[in-house]
Design an enzyme around this catalytic site. Structure first.
Site, PDB file in Angstrom:
ATOM      1  N   THR A 157       0.877  -1.192   0.000  1.00  0.00           N
ATOM      2  CA  THR A 157       0.000   0.000   0.000  1.00  0.00           C
ATOM      3  C   THR A 157       0.909   1.236   0.000  1.00  0.00           C
ATOM      4  O   THR A 157       1.329   1.682  -1.055  1.00  0.00           O
ATOM      5  CB  THR A 157      -0.968   0.010   1.205  1.00  0.00           C
ATOM      6  OG1 THR A 157      -0.226  -0.140   2.405  1.00  0.00           O
ATOM      7  CG2 THR A 157      -1.995  -1.073   1.064  1.00  0.00           C
ATOM      8  N   THR A 194       2.753  -7.535  13.031  1.00  0.00           N
ATOM      9  CA  THR A 194       2.390  -6.134  12.883  1.00  0.00           C
ATOM     10  C   THR A 194       2.341  -5.669  11.442  1.00  0.00           C
ATOM     11  O   THR A 194       2.675  -4.543  11.163  1.00  0.00           O
ATOM     12  CB  THR A 194       3.379  -5.271  13.654  1.00  0.00           C
ATOM     13  OG1 THR A 194       4.688  -5.609  13.212  1.00  0.00           O
ATOM     14  CG2 THR A 194       3.270  -5.501  15.116  1.00  0.00           C
TER      15      THR A 194
END
Lengths: 409, 409
Positions: A157, A194
């Protein structure tokens, strides 16, 4: 907005072998108004074992809930990753999108929906459009197999470079390969896995043991990095083992080669975790915080994170300012046992403070030189016990503000 | 580096009365290479009661340790505030500087050193130069009394405007005045008194009761603000009561006027705390986070702080981006009880998400209009219980990075 490749990125993309039993394909689902591949479909050979760790967020995405349920079965036939929309906090419509994706893939492969793992990353709160997902899947089914660089780029992203790692282990007579890809650069904090990370190996491993090795590797890698202290609703790391290498399946640490596999997987996770920090939003410095002399390893870990998450420490390092007082501040606020007059602090190899005050005759020149580099080391010795921990983070720069104040992730 | 006055600053400086028994003076100690007053000396009438709250840092400054010891005696004759050097983490030399200041003032006033309160703010790790402090004190002793604006300006470091508040209470037949001054704009987090704040009243109050009222006021004011989640080694709030108003001394909440005094002190602390947020480093928005429906008030407070400290929430608001998914993220990472499908979120008066997904037909226009203002309100309803809390923070902008990456505070 185009973000330049992180200055901390490695040179180029590594040479990676195909993993027997793993076939990646990518397609354009057009989840955002962009003209790039944003859907990754990875087919896995029957009998592939799977393990995973997911976010500790109390508000996880439906993908995370789906993966948790599927992990209990230990088997995988496919992975689908959507980039540009995390599908988190979308209620029933989000759940329906995940179920539709799993059903579509199950129909294509002739497997159970629970054999299909799904992960999504991007904006929160917008239901993943089922029509785009299905059209994207159909395009991926028809696409030729792609290479790892395409897959690693398609799951990105705000990442500025595709991230992948290769490690190997010898199990009995067999050399097994592990390839991992990962994405993540913001909303990174160490409450567990994470980011999105996917590890593929041709080793044969029992699912329960694969889970044990992945959980162990996670504790000293993904759980020890932080970019901005924010924890995603979608964090997921999955490991898939196809068994095509033909080794005797590993089921416990008593098995020959199990330690070697654990070492290779641990090395893999640490390298992937470091790549995420190296692509931390706006990062210009890679920072290692080493804490020793704490009352316990857990205490050391919390103190290290307090330093790593301090905006004032991170901005000082961004400014190449040897402001060790901010490290004192961050140790002091951690809430862990600390005695001011036993505390010692160093930047790189240079001790700057010891016994509660600046080192006598402290010369700032070598510290400033160290801080001008890209690889920064901060050492803290509490002087209380033998607890130690290391965490990794990046500095806090104008780039982080630009990315996050201007871009809806 | 000159920082422009915060856009969130109030218009001008308030009209403040003198407080009988309180005589402020300022001087140039030149703790830094600047030509401004940086030493504040405030003489207090004999019999002045004192109370205080100090940082929870495990590495406090010698000033904090000095004040804690002196607070046990409950009496004050003077306050000295040094700006430009916090004297924290300076070992024996730091302690010697505080002792020298107290001795100098005690000699001047003919009081005990323990009647002298000292606070310092600025760079950590550099011992406060005793010669400069002593010369500055001598200059202050000889200076004419100054007004509150001079005193409020002299205690500033990175602050962009002097901060002061007036409140009043009626005790019996007497109206008492409370004047407070405060400094602080970074290294602000809510682990307790989170800056230097000094409150002066002509009311007569027993020290133990003054402490009780200050501690209560602190819990809902200074403990509920955060700029950057970093906790100073030097945070101190002191309240001085000269008794010159002539009211019957307050000793408990059973005394007439005690509730009114508590209300005035609480209002004072809240206004001072808000001024600190309004001068948050780089702040362009004043943000109130209201949490309700949590399982307890404590849980609500922790969730509110998780939202207030999230860099991604703070940068989204800086960018006037209605990115409520980041609020979901911050609630989810707080570690407190939360159920995604009961969660509701609003910006200003506009509900944006409810029941685990975006509100049906959600119109972003009024939210965007709200975010373009300077006063932002974020509401979170957990839907689980009756716990509630409010905290205040500011946004995270390029200004914060510029100030902290370029300036050694």
């Amino acid at each position: 907005m185009t973000i330049a490749r992180s200055p901390l990125a490695p040179q180029g993309f590594p040479d990676l072998p195909a993993i027997q039993g793993v076939a990646p394909r990518v397609a354009r689902a057009r989840y955002k108004t962009w003209d790039r591949c944003d859907l990754t479909f990875i087919e896995l050979t029957p009998g592939t074992a799977v393990a995973g760790v997911t976010t500790q967020s109390k508000c996880p995405s439906p993908e995370v809930e789906w993966c948790r349920a599927a992990l209990a079965l230990g088997q995988a036939r496919a992975l689908v990753v959507n980039a540009g929309n995390s599908n988190a906090f979308t209620g029933n419509r989000g759940r329906a999108a995940v179920e539709a994706i799993a059903a579509r893939v199950a129909g294509h492969l002739g497997c159970q929906p629970s054999d299909v793992f799904v992960a999504s990353t991007g904006v929160i709160g917008v239901p993943l459009p089922i029509d785009k997902a299905e059209a994207g899947l159909d395009a991926a089914f028809a696409a030729p197999a792609c290479d790892w660089e395409d897959a690693a780029a398609t799951i990105m992203t705000t990442d500025t470079f595709p991230k992948a790692v290769l490690t190997r282990a010898v199990i009995g007579e067999k050399t097994v390969n592990l390839v991992g890809i990962v994405k993540g650069s913001g909303m990174i904090a160490p409450d567990m896995a994470t980011m999105l990370g996917f590890i593929f190996t041709d080793a044969a491993i029992e699912p329960a043991f694969l889970q044990k090795t992945l959980s162990a590797a996670n504790r000293t890698s993904f759980s020890c990095i932080t970019v901005d202290s924010d924890t995603s609703t979608s964090d997921t790391v999955l490991a898939f083992a196809t068994g095509h290498a033909g080794n005797a399946p590993l089921a416990s640490f008593d098995d020959a080669g199990a330690d070697a596999f654990q070492a290779a997987l641990g090395d893999m996770c640490l390298q992937l975790a470091h790549l995420v920090v190296r692509d931390g939003e706006g990062a210009s410095k890679f920072i290692e915080i080493q804490v020793e002399g704490a009352v316990s390893d857990e205490s050391a870990h919390r103190i290290a994170l307090s330093v790593a998450n301090s905006p004032l420490v991170k901005t000082a390092i961004a400014g190449e300012d040897a402001n060790w007082g901010r490290v004192v501040m961050a140790v002091g606020k951690a809430g862990e046992p600390a005695e001011r007059d036993r505390l010692a602090i160093r930047f790189g190899p240079t001790q700057v403070a010891r016994g509660g005050l600046a080192v006598d005759g402290y010369d700032e020149a070598p510290v400033t030189a160290h801080l001008k580099g890209q690889e920064i080391e901060v050492g803290v010795d509490l002087g209380l016990g033998s607890g130690r921990a290391t965490v990794w983070t990046c500095d806090l720069t104008h780039g982080y503000i630009s990315i996050n104040a201007d871009y809806r992730s």
